[in-house]
Design a protein around this motif. Structure first.
Motif, mmCIF file in Angstrom:
data_model
loop_
_atom_site.group_PDB
_atom_site.id
_atom_site.type_symbol
_atom_site.label_atom_id
_atom_site.label_comp_id
_atom_site.label_asym_id
_atom_site.label_seq_id
_atom_site.Cartn_x
_atom_site.Cartn_y
_atom_site.Cartn_z
ATOM 1 N N VAL A 150 4.591 -5.890 -8.190
ATOM 2 C CA VAL A 150 3.608 -5.917 -9.277
ATOM 3 C C VAL A 150 4.316 -6.006 -10.629
ATOM 4 C CG1 VAL A 150 1.787 -4.599 -10.427
ATOM 5 C CG2 VAL A 150 1.892 -4.657 -7.930
ATOM 6 N N LEU A 151 5.409 -5.261 -10.790
ATOM 7 C CA LEU A 151 6.144 -5.290 -12.055
ATOM 8 C C LEU A 151 6.821 -6.650 -12.272
ATOM 9 C CD1 LEU A 151 7.768 -1.736 -12.018
ATOM 10 C CD2 LEU A 151 5.854 -2.524 -13.414
ATOM 11 N N LEU A 152 7.369 -7.228 -11.211
ATOM 12 C CA LEU A 152 7.992 -8.547 -11.342
ATOM 13 C C LEU A 152 6.977 -9.592 -11.774
ATOM 14 C CD1 LEU A 152 10.365 -8.667 -8.229
ATOM 15 C CD2 LEU A 152 11.029 -8.519 -10.635
ATOM 16 N N GLY A 183 1.676 -6.685 -3.359
ATOM 17 C CA GLY A 183 1.837 -5.235 -3.436
ATOM 18 C C GLY A 183 0.732 -4.504 -2.703
ATOM 19 N N LEU A 184 -0.495 -4.960 -2.904
ATOM 20 C CA LEU A 184 -1.628 -4.325 -2.231
ATOM 21 C C LEU A 184 -1.534 -4.466 -0.717
ATOM 22 C CD1 LEU A 184 -4.476 -5.466 -4.648
ATOM 23 C CD2 LEU A 184 -3.758 -3.108 -4.259
ATOM 24 N N LEU A 185 -1.075 -5.628 -0.245
ATOM 25 C CA LEU A 185 -0.948 -5.825 1.201
ATOM 26 C C LEU A 185 0.082 -4.859 1.789
ATOM 27 C CD1 LEU A 185 -2.245 -7.824 3.242
ATOM 28 C CD2 LEU A 185 -0.130 -9.108 3.149
ATOM 29 N N LEU A 186 1.181 -4.631 1.070
ATOM 30 C CA LEU A 186 2.185 -3.681 1.556
ATOM 31 C C LEU A 186 1.623 -2.261 1.574
ATOM 32 C CD1 LEU A 186 5.505 -4.887 -0.149
ATOM 33 C CD2 LEU A 186 4.524 -5.558 2.033
ATOM 34 N N TRP A 187 0.860 -1.900 0.541
ATOM 35 C CA TRP A 187 0.289 -0.551 0.500
ATOM 36 C C TRP A 187 -0.773 -0.366 1.584
ATOM 37 C CZ3 TRP A 187 -0.311 -1.242 -5.465
ATOM 38 C CH2 TRP A 187 0.947 -1.091 -6.059
ATOM 39 N N ALA A 188 -1.503 -1.435 1.901
ATOM 40 C CA ALA A 188 -2.467 -1.352 2.999
ATOM 41 C C ALA A 188 -1.753 -1.071 4.313
ATOM 42 C CB ALA A 188 -3.272 -2.645 3.096
ATOM 43 N N ALA A 189 -0.600 -1.712 4.511
ATOM 44 C CA ALA A 189 0.179 -1.456 5.725
ATOM 45 C C ALA A 189 0.631 0.003 5.779
ATOM 46 C CB ALA A 189 1.391 -2.390 5.776
ATOM 47 N N VAL A 190 1.005 0.573 4.637
ATOM 48 C CA VAL A 190 1.404 1.983 4.588
ATOM 49 C C VAL A 190 0.238 2.885 4.994
ATOM 50 C CG1 VAL A 190 2.150 3.861 3.070
ATOM 51 C CG2 VAL A 190 3.190 1.605 2.860
#
Length: 475
Positions: free
Chosen positions: A23-25, A105-112
């Motif tokens: 997200v920052l990148l 980023g959201l997709l990675l957090w959903a996996a978490v």
């Protein structure tokens, strides 16, 4: 102790920090946007490697998480599904001019969130994972902010998700009143046969049935599948369902020794039969491919639930194999939907596939094999998953349940083969649709095709891994 606590959740921490970095990148280095999907993919594969390199110590964080062989298996399934969805996402986002870092980023957090749910041994931790997964998916479903369909999908999933979360919390509160604990490991000794326990367990099962889109909690699925961005639909169709199914398996394993078991069996069997019957019959009438796959998903969660109803080593191993099989089958199908789509605002009609089998051979062939696999036709992995689930039911003297599964599978052949018929037997329309077929989609189709066929012909390794994971719950 501190090092064990950290290493046990290192893959999740890796995903969380990488999601924030993406997200920052995107915000400060927008010229790197074309590389964000590949950075996210590298992160997912790195987390998958960490999960297998690091030991599986079992109960950690005061017993609230179970980092065991079952958790490792489900984490692998979730991360594999996320990696395949990322393959599909980048060309799709480029085509729709919505390639932003927050998507990855959201997709990675959903996996978490899904990984936390699947390893949770405490109802409050399950709820934390469930909410992280749900809140992220609310945003991803409505990611196309200028699309009425996408906003509608996000809104509908928000309403249903909020309701199911409330039901889950209420059920957990009632269960705490009955057993004086939120720990799944301690429920077996503390639970009683009173109405409070039965109602609490019923509400928890209902909340999970919403996430699984089981009958009669399925009404949200067709509209949400149709309106969501296709890579999000692919992710939504496999990851939350797998996490919810494992939570339900842990819950059933907890109450299995109790006298509540006959009631559980009847309720779960009713959900399985209703889902198989309604999903397949409703799919016949669908002309939109995404809506057809939504109803197909309802039926397939019914098939997976058959293995859970026949609870035991064979049944739970069948559920895990089915989750792995469903990942390859469904993501291959949605990759084809993404490739055979001119405009996300228009219906994804099966009629539009006419003649495309000869024009787009790679994706069309992968879609055809996915349809055969979803129908349970050998030698695909779909046949292996169904065979194991139905065999487990027969071994537990539930022949009638296996018969219902076989009959509904025969019904499903009609609408799955219809897709193949349009691909190869119908002539091209006068105006050829301007479909795109990026190399990433072709590679994704080839990977899913290999997974469906290789695991169907040589299922031994997958079955051994599933049996080792299932042994954690069934002793």
């Amino acid at each position: 102790m501190i090092s064990l606590w950290l290493t046990s959740v290192l893959p999740e921490l890796f995903l969380v920090f990488a999601g924030g970095l993406l997200v920052l990148l995107d915000a400060f280095l927008p010229r790197l946007r074309p590389a964000l999907a590949w950075l996210a993919l590298a992160t997912v594969l790195g987390a998958l490697g960490l999960r297998w390199i690091l030991p599986a110590p079992g109960p950690v964080w005061e017993g609230m998480l179970l980092v065991d062989e079952l958790g490792r298996f489900v984490d692998s399934y979730i991360l594999l599904a996320a990696a395949l969805a990322l393959f599909m996402a980048d060309p799709y986002l480029e085509r729709t001019k919505s390639r932003y870092g927050e998507f990855f980023g959201l997709l990675l957090w959903a996996a978490v969130g899904a990984m936390t749910m699947a390893k949770a041994n405490h109802l409050l931790v399950v709820f934390v994972g469930l909410e992280l997964l749900s809140v992220v998916l609310y945003v991803l479903n409505a990611f196309h902010r200028d699309s009425i369909l996408s906003l509608e999908a996000g809104w509908k999933y928000l309403v249903v998700g909020a309701f199911s979360s409330a039901v889950f919390v209420f059920g957990a509160a009632l269960l705490y009143g009955a057993a004086s604990t939120f720990s799944l490991g301690e429920l077996a000794s503390g639970i009683n046969q009173g109405w409070l326990a039965v109602l609490g367990l019923g509400l928890l099962a209902s909340a999970l049935a919403f996430k699984l889109a089981l009958f009669p909690f399925h009404a949200w699925a067709p509209d949400v599948y149709q309106g969501s961005p296709t890579p999000v639909t692919a992710f939504l169709s496999v990851v939350p369902k797998g996490a919810a199914l494992v939570v339900l398996a842990r819950l059933v394993a907890t109450v299995n020794p109790q006298t509540l078991t006959p009631r559980w069996t009847s309720v779960l069997a009713s959900l399985a039969v209703g889902s198989m019957v309604l999903g397949n019959l409703a799919a016949i009438a669908q002309r939109d491919l995404k809506r057809m796959l939504a109803y197909s998903g309802i039926a397939h969660m019914g098939y997976a639930l058959v293995g859970l109803v026949a609870f035991g080593p064979d049944g739970l191993a069948a559920v895990l194999v089915y989750l792995a099989a469903y990942t390859f089958m469904n993501i291959a199908a949605f990759a084809a939907v993404a490739a055979f789509s001119e405009n996300e605002e228009e219906p994804h009609l099966i009629n539009d596939l006419a003649g495309q089998g000869w024009e787009r051979p790679t994706v069309a062939f992968a879609l055809s094999v996915a349809m055969f696999a979803l129908a349970g036709i050998p030698p695909t992995v779909g046949f292996v998953g169904k065979f194991l689930a139905f065999r487990a039911a027969v071994n537990m003297n539930m022949v009638w349940l296996a018969v219902v599964g076989v009959l509904t599978s025969l019904v499903s052949v009609f609408y799955y083969v219809r897709v193949v018929y349009y691909l190869y037997m119908k002539p091209l329309p006068k105006r050829k649709p301007a479909f795109s077929e990026p190399w990433a989609i072709r590679l994704l189709a080839a990977l899913c095709l290999a997974g469906m066929v290789v695991l169907g012909v040589f299922p031994k390794t997958l079955l051994e891994l599933a049996e080792g994971a299932a042994a954690i719950l069934v002793r």
